[in-house]
Design an enzyme around this catalytic site. Sequence first.
Site, PDB file in Angstrom:
ATOM      1  N   GLY A  47      -6.861  -1.582   6.190  1.00  0.00           N
ATOM      2  CA  GLY A  47      -7.055  -1.217   7.390  1.00  0.00           C
ATOM      3  C   GLY A  47      -7.037  -0.135   7.951  1.00  0.00           C
ATOM      4  N   HIS A 134      -0.172  -4.531  12.412  1.00  0.00           N
ATOM      5  CA  HIS A 134       0.047  -3.139  11.749  1.00  0.00           C
ATOM      6  C   HIS A 134      -1.052  -2.354  12.513  1.00  0.00           C
ATOM      7  CE1 HIS A 134       1.078   0.004   8.232  1.00  0.00           C
ATOM      8  NE2 HIS A 134       0.011   0.440   8.968  1.00  0.00           N
ATOM      9  N   GLU A 135      -2.231  -2.646  12.546  1.00  0.00           N
ATOM     10  CA  GLU A 135      -3.288  -1.774  12.986  1.00  0.00           C
ATOM     11  C   GLU A 135      -3.128  -1.368  14.618  1.00  0.00           C
ATOM     12  OE1 GLU A 135      -4.618   0.317  11.046  1.00  0.00           O
ATOM     13  OE2 GLU A 135      -4.106  -1.095   9.313  1.00  0.00           O
ATOM     14  N   HIS A 138      -0.170   0.923  15.609  1.00  0.00           N
ATOM     15  CA  HIS A 138      -0.966   2.145  15.599  1.00  0.00           C
ATOM     16  C   HIS A 138      -1.395   2.553  16.910  1.00  0.00           C
ATOM     17  CE1 HIS A 138      -0.524   4.001  11.387  1.00  0.00           C
ATOM     18  NE2 HIS A 138      -0.993   2.683  10.921  1.00  0.00           N
TER      19      HIS A 138
HETATM   20 ZN    ZN Z   1      -0.782   2.195   8.952  1.00  0.00          ZN
END
Ligand code: ZN
Length: 169
Positions: A47, A134-135, A138
Amino acid sequence: MTTTLKIRKYGDPVLRKKTETISEIDDRVKKLAYDMLETMYSTPGVGLAAPQVGVSLRLCIVNADINRKSPIIMINPVIVLCENKISGEEGCLSFPGFYENIKRYENIIARYIDLKEKMQEIKAQGFLSRIIQHEIDHLDAKLFIDYLQEWRRKFIERKIKRNMKTGKW
Ligand code: ZN
């Protein structure tokens, strides 16, 4: 023509910058998405989010498929449902060499816009669910070390600082 982009590592301020919602999927956004795909494929990563290549836009790509087929390009993604937290090992292309156990939701439903400007909904479980969370983190300037206990986070930060001094980061 696609380009492999430079992946920003922890310490780069762009990783802590808020991202902007994408209002129009123009050629610039499309090129960014394809360049990000090429960049992700040049790494062992599954990712990649736009801030990791220095762009503060709400765009990320995920690919949980071992054969690296059918990657998902997510524009302005949001999680609309989540349930059941579980722990699992996780890494990040902006933290090469670090793997930590992080608690995430096991099941999620996420909505996003695709490159054809169509609204999409994805039901994800397990590893894919973990990558998407997780992405999207970000895009909110949140990093996986933020989930760790303070002593562990400090330990990692110290290690990275030492690596920076010796030019190994
Ligand atoms: Zn990361």
